[in-house]
Design a protein around this motif. Structure first.
Motif, PDB file in Angstrom:
ATOM      1  N   TRP A  32      90.685   7.444 -21.179  1.00 42.23           N
ATOM      2  CA  TRP A  32      89.641   6.474 -20.878  1.00 42.23           C
ATOM      3  C   TRP A  32      90.265   5.083 -20.791  1.00 42.23           C
ATOM      4  CZ3 TRP A  32      84.167   7.203 -23.287  1.00 42.23           C
ATOM      5  CH2 TRP A  32      83.787   8.550 -23.204  1.00 42.23           C
ATOM      6  N   GLN A  33      89.636   4.206 -20.042  1.00 41.30           N
ATOM      7  CA  GLN A  33      90.084   2.831 -19.910  1.00 41.30           C
ATOM      8  C   GLN A  33      88.913   1.877 -20.184  1.00 41.30           C
ATOM      9  OE1 GLN A  33      91.496   2.803 -15.839  1.00 41.30           O
ATOM     10  NE2 GLN A  33      93.625   3.075 -16.489  1.00 41.30           N
ATOM     11  N   THR A  34      89.229   0.701 -20.700  1.00 38.06           N
ATOM     12  CA  THR A  34      88.216  -0.346 -20.857  1.00 38.06           C
ATOM     13  C   THR A  34      88.211  -1.195 -19.593  1.00 38.06           C
ATOM     14  OG1 THR A  34      88.664  -0.420 -23.232  1.00 38.06           O
ATOM     15  CG2 THR A  34      87.387  -2.241 -22.298  1.00 38.06           C
ATOM     16  N   GLU A  35      87.097  -1.216 -18.893  1.00 37.39           N
ATOM     17  CA  GLU A  35      86.999  -1.985 -17.659  1.00 37.39           C
ATOM     18  C   GLU A  35      86.464  -3.401 -17.887  1.00 37.39           C
ATOM     19  OE1 GLU A  35      84.824  -0.015 -14.575  1.00 37.39           O
ATOM     20  OE2 GLU A  35      86.492   1.347 -14.144  1.00 37.39           O
ATOM     21  N   ARG A  36      85.571  -3.541 -18.859  1.00 36.61           N
ATOM     22  CA  ARG A  36      84.920  -4.832 -19.034  1.00 36.61           C
ATOM     23  C   ARG A  36      84.287  -4.860 -20.431  1.00 36.61           C
ATOM     24  NH1 ARG A  36      83.518  -5.523 -14.453  1.00 36.61           N
ATOM     25  NH2 ARG A  36      81.681  -4.203 -14.228  1.00 36.61           N
ATOM     26  N   VAL A  37      84.161  -6.050 -20.992  1.00 31.97           N
ATOM     27  CA  VAL A  37      83.394  -6.235 -22.218  1.00 31.97           C
ATOM     28  C   VAL A  37      82.503  -7.458 -22.037  1.00 31.97           C
ATOM     29  CG1 VAL A  37      85.199  -7.612 -23.350  1.00 31.97           C
ATOM     30  CG2 VAL A  37      83.469  -6.466 -24.738  1.00 31.97           C
ATOM     31  N   VAL A  38      81.265  -7.321 -22.451  1.00 31.45           N
ATOM     32  CA  VAL A  38      80.317  -8.431 -22.482  1.00 31.45           C
ATOM     33  C   VAL A  38      79.940  -8.628 -23.943  1.00 31.45           C
ATOM     34  CG1 VAL A  38      78.061  -9.298 -21.769  1.00 31.45           C
ATOM     35  CG2 VAL A  38      79.448  -7.936 -20.173  1.00 31.45           C
ATOM     36  N   MET A  39      80.234  -9.813 -24.479  1.00 29.57           N
ATOM     37  CA  MET A  39      80.001 -10.082 -25.895  1.00 29.57           C
ATOM     38  C   MET A  39      78.892 -11.110 -26.048  1.00 29.57           C
ATOM     39  SD  MET A  39      83.802 -10.127 -27.559  1.00 29.57           S
ATOM     40  CE  MET A  39      83.172  -9.634 -29.153  1.00 29.57           C
ATOM     41  N   ALA A 297      68.649  -8.091 -19.843  1.00 28.53           N
ATOM     42  CA  ALA A 297      68.761  -7.880 -18.397  1.00 28.53           C
ATOM     43  C   ALA A 297      70.089  -8.401 -17.881  1.00 28.53           C
ATOM     44  CB  ALA A 297      67.600  -8.571 -17.677  1.00 28.53           C
ATOM     45  N   LEU A 298      70.523  -9.546 -18.375  1.00 25.75           N
ATOM     46  CA  LEU A 298      71.808 -10.112 -17.952  1.00 25.75           C
ATOM     47  C   LEU A 298      72.968  -9.229 -18.391  1.00 25.75           C
ATOM     48  CD1 LEU A 298      74.385 -12.040 -19.010  1.00 25.75           C
ATOM     49  CD2 LEU A 298      73.514 -12.266 -16.684  1.00 25.75           C
ATOM     50  N   VAL A 299      72.949  -8.779 -19.649  1.00 25.30           N
ATOM     51  CA  VAL A 299      74.014  -7.910 -20.150  1.00 25.30           C
ATOM     52  C   VAL A 299      74.092  -6.632 -19.319  1.00 25.30           C
ATOM     53  CG1 VAL A 299      74.731  -6.471 -22.097  1.00 25.30           C
ATOM     54  CG2 VAL A 299      73.985  -8.829 -22.493  1.00 25.30           C
ATOM     55  N   THR A 300      72.940  -6.032 -19.052  1.00 27.44           N
ATOM     56  CA  THR A 300      72.894  -4.788 -18.284  1.00 27.44           C
ATOM     57  C   THR A 300      73.421  -4.992 -16.875  1.00 27.44           C
ATOM     58  OG1 THR A 300      70.974  -4.096 -19.591  1.00 27.44           O
ATOM     59  CG2 THR A 300      71.375  -2.921 -17.539  1.00 27.44           C
ATOM     60  N   THR A 301      73.034  -6.075 -16.253  1.00 26.86           N
ATOM     61  CA  THR A 301      73.491  -6.378 -14.899  1.00 26.86           C
ATOM     62  C   THR A 301      74.994  -6.630 -14.869  1.00 26.86           C
ATOM     63  OG1 THR A 301      71.353  -7.286 -14.265  1.00 26.86           O
ATOM     64  CG2 THR A 301      73.242  -7.986 -12.966  1.00 26.86           C
ATOM     65  N   HIS A 307      80.669  -9.318 -11.162  1.00 24.72           N
ATOM     66  CA  HIS A 307      80.449 -10.533 -10.381  1.00 24.72           C
ATOM     67  C   HIS A 307      79.129 -11.204 -10.749  1.00 24.72           C
ATOM     68  CE1 HIS A 307      83.884  -9.806  -7.745  1.00 24.72           C
ATOM     69  NE2 HIS A 307      83.489  -8.557  -7.620  1.00 24.72           N
ATOM     70  N   LYS A 308      78.278 -10.517 -11.512  1.00 24.84           N
ATOM     71  CA  LYS A 308      76.957 -11.040 -11.861  1.00 24.84           C
ATOM     72  C   LYS A 308      76.942 -11.755 -13.197  1.00 24.84           C
ATOM     73  CE  LYS A 308      74.630  -9.345  -8.308  1.00 24.84           C
ATOM     74  NZ  LYS A 308      73.886 -10.209  -7.352  1.00 24.84           N
ATOM     75  N   PHE A 309      78.096 -11.886 -13.863  1.00 22.83           N
ATOM     76  CA  PHE A 309      78.122 -12.629 -15.122  1.00 22.83           C
ATOM     77  C   PHE A 309      77.908 -14.106 -14.812  1.00 22.83           C
ATOM     78  CE2 PHE A 309      79.927 -14.726 -18.825  1.00 22.83           C
ATOM     79  CZ  PHE A 309      79.443 -13.938 -19.860  1.00 22.83           C
ATOM     80  N   PRO A 310      77.084 -14.813 -15.599  1.00 13.45           N
ATOM     81  CA  PRO A 310      76.808 -16.215 -15.274  1.00 13.45           C
ATOM     82  C   PRO A 310      78.075 -17.066 -15.316  1.00 13.45           C
ATOM     83  CG  PRO A 310      76.019 -15.672 -17.473  1.00 13.45           C
ATOM     84  CD  PRO A 310      76.395 -14.386 -16.830  1.00 13.45           C
ATOM     85  N   CYS A 416      77.593   5.725 -24.488  1.00 15.28           N
ATOM     86  CA  CYS A 416      76.438   6.193 -23.726  1.00 15.28           C
ATOM     87  C   CYS A 416      76.764   6.130 -22.237  1.00 15.28           C
ATOM     88  CB  CYS A 416      75.243   5.292 -24.024  1.00 15.28           C
ATOM     89  SG  CYS A 416      73.701   5.770 -23.195  1.00 15.28           S
ATOM     90  N   PRO A 417      76.497   7.187 -21.473  1.00 13.83           N
ATOM     91  CA  PRO A 417      76.709   7.095 -20.018  1.00 13.83           C
ATOM     92  C   PRO A 417      76.025   5.856 -19.454  1.00 13.83           C
ATOM     93  CG  PRO A 417      76.156   9.347 -20.637  1.00 13.83           C
ATOM     94  CD  PRO A 417      75.948   8.510 -21.864  1.00 13.83           C
ATOM     95  N   LEU A 418      76.714   5.152 -18.572  1.00 12.70           N
ATOM     96  CA  LEU A 418      76.199   3.896 -18.046  1.00 12.70           C
ATOM     97  C   LEU A 418      74.800   4.068 -17.462  1.00 12.70           C
ATOM     98  CD1 LEU A 418      76.486   0.914 -17.242  1.00 12.70           C
ATOM     99  CD2 LEU A 418      77.688   1.685 -15.167  1.00 12.70           C
ATOM    100  N   GLU A 419      74.576   5.131 -16.694  1.00 13.80           N
ATOM    101  CA  GLU A 419      73.276   5.327 -16.061  1.00 13.80           C
ATOM    102  C   GLU A 419      72.175   5.462 -17.106  1.00 13.80           C
ATOM    103  OE1 GLU A 419      75.966   7.142 -15.561  1.00 13.80           O
ATOM    104  OE2 GLU A 419      76.592   6.643 -13.494  1.00 13.80           O
ATOM    105  N   ARG A 420      72.479   6.180 -18.199  1.00 14.46           N
ATOM    106  CA  ARG A 420      71.484   6.347 -19.259  1.00 14.46           C
ATOM    107  C   ARG A 420      71.261   5.029 -19.994  1.00 14.46           C
ATOM    108  NH1 ARG A 420      66.801   7.701 -20.941  1.00 14.46           N
ATOM    109  NH2 ARG A 420      66.668   8.202 -23.157  1.00 14.46           N
ATOM    110  N   PHE A 421      72.331   4.275 -20.239  1.00 21.45           N
ATOM    111  CA  PHE A 421      72.178   2.965 -20.877  1.00 21.45           C
ATOM    112  C   PHE A 421      71.265   2.072 -20.046  1.00 21.45           C
ATOM    113  CE2 PHE A 421      73.240  -1.480 -21.380  1.00 21.45           C
ATOM    114  CZ  PHE A 421      73.240  -1.647 -22.755  1.00 21.45           C
TER     115      PHE A 421
END
Length: 438
Positions: A32-39, A297-301, A307-310, A416-421
């Motif tokens: 597995w790889q880490t692609e992104r983190v939103v904190m 909503a922002l975290v999920t997006t 590219h959608k991070f503010p 959690c699978p992204l789609e389910r999250f």
């Protein structure tokens, strides 16, 4: 200062999503790889928001002096935030999200910060730990300085009215209709707080008796709490900040909780009132939706599309490390929406201590291409805050995996699978309270 960029009744609910102590963040599964983190992060140690004059009515003794104006981050708080930034550099640098010794590629690391003083200072100090010489391209904030950022401070609107009467009813419904049962349940902690604020022989009306218990309209929208629980919560939070500021033992709660391990245990005990107050005022469902839908909503997006991070520039490479620096209330609103829980050593469960953060990690299984969301909570322990303990992989801050209860049937390795999250998050969000562009 304007922001400038420069270089029981409630026990089952309170325990919802509870993570056992020692549920450390597991390693990334092989392949597995880490692609992104939103904190989503809270500022570190700050002076009490209330003025000395406002606080005087709640205590028999003068409150300790602070080195900064009310509500501002202290220099020590900045240093503690710097330490957390350094640790994030270690842990997420090891996963390839943050460069080792150079400034990041444009747009790959972005910190979006609230406009108030303490969040500004916290962002600068945390960023100093991440990148000493790369502040301006990374640190971002709302362009319009004349109004609050709706991510951190949502306001009432026709589609999200934050109706005081209905919010009051929702809170009271959780505690049996009035304060009688909850005041009885928390009587030991309230008694300890009262004797700390106003020892025997103090003037009548001192301490928790200064206000009658009530839920009242908040001029900013929604509701506020008055009375013993709100006063006790404020006092417990100030005592914690005094300890984290490294004040001498005889100044932390005037020395009335005692020193050493016994004093720590008493401080942790009175924080039950703080936890109760924030749980009622920030995690009650309609309030969490009104105040947290924008943020979730922002975290999920942003998890789905970096590219959608503010503040992210319109460049080819997406954000890999995005941090939202705000307040404990922001973290609690999101936790309430997703039914999240955690426990860090030395605190009550689900506390949001100074400088803590809730991390949403986007992981990818290389073989299948399946993406997952895994959550973790990071916080310096009370001892680490008080002693300004350097943080390393061998001596990390408190950090625990955070389970998503609604995804338990689908989870793999606490992810959690992204789609389910996305399904879970969208079901929790009130779309009428979302104003960000998605």
């Amino acid at each position: 200062m304007k922001f400038r960029l420069a270089a029981a009744v409630l026990l089952s609910t309170l325990m919802a999503g509870f993570a056992p102590a020692g549920a450390q963040v597991p390693p990334i599964p092989p392949g597995w790889q880490t692609e992104r983190v939103v904190m989503l992060s809270r500022h570190s140690v700050l002076a009490p928001v209330e003025t000395p004059e406002q606080l005087a009515r709640f205590a028999a003794s003068p409150w300790p002096a602070w080195p900064v104006a009310p509500g501002n981050l202290t220099p020590r708080g900045a240093d503690l935030g710097h330490q957390m930034g350094q640790f994030y550099r270690i842990i997420y640098g090891g996963r390839g999200l943050i460069e080792e010794s150079i400034c990041p590629a444009p747009g790959t690391v972005v910190l979006w910060v609230d406009l108030d003083n303490r969040a500004e200072y916290a962002a600068l100090s945390t960023l100093g730990g991440l990148y000493m010489r790369c502040i301006t391209p990374i640190l971002k904030h709302q362009a319009d300085l004349s109004k609050p950022d709706p991510l951190f401070h949502p306001s009432p609107s026709p589609s999200c009215p934050m109706d005081a009467a209905s919010n009051r009813a929702a809170i009271l419904a959780r505690i049996g209709g009035d304060f009688t049962s909850v005041l009885r349940e928390y009587a030991p902690q309230l008694s300890l707080l009262q004797s700390t604020l106003c020892p025997p022989g103090s003037a009548a009306g001192c301490g928790l008796a200064a206000e009658a218990p009530a839920i009242v309209p908040d001029p900013k929208g929604g509701v506020a709490m008055k009375g013993p629980i709100a006063i006790g919560s404020m006092a417990g939070e100030i005592f914690l900040q005094e300890s984290a500021e490294g004040m001498p033992a005889d100044q932390v709660a005037w020395g009335r909780l005692g020193g050493g391990p016994a004093g720590d245990d008493k401080l942790r005990d009175v924080l039950k009132v703080h936890r109760l107050h924030l749980d009622l005022m920030e995690k009650t469902r309609p309030i969490a939706q009104q105040k947290g839908s924008n943020m979730l909503a922002l975290v999920t997006t942003a998890l789905q599309n970096g590219h959608k991070f503010p503040g992210a520039p319109n460049l080819a490479e997406p954000v890999r490390f995005g941090m939202l620096i705000g307040h404990d209330t922001n973290i609690l609103n999101v936790a309430g929406l997703l039914n999240l829980g955690w426990q860090i050593k030395g605190y009550q469960d689900n506390e949001v201590p100074p400088g803590s953060a809730l991390a949403f990690e986007l992981l990818r299984e290389s073989r299948s291409g399946q993406r997952y969301v895994r959550m973790a909570f990071y916080a310096q322990t009370p001892e680490q805050l008080r002693n300004m303990t350097p943080l390393t992989l061998d001596n990390p801050p408190g950090m625990v995996a955070v389970d998503l209860p609604a995804c338990s049937a689908y989870a793999r390795d606490k992810a959690c699978p992204l789609e389910r999250f996305v399904e879970i998050a969208n079901a929790a969000i009130d779309p009428g309270c979302v104003t960000i562009k998605q």
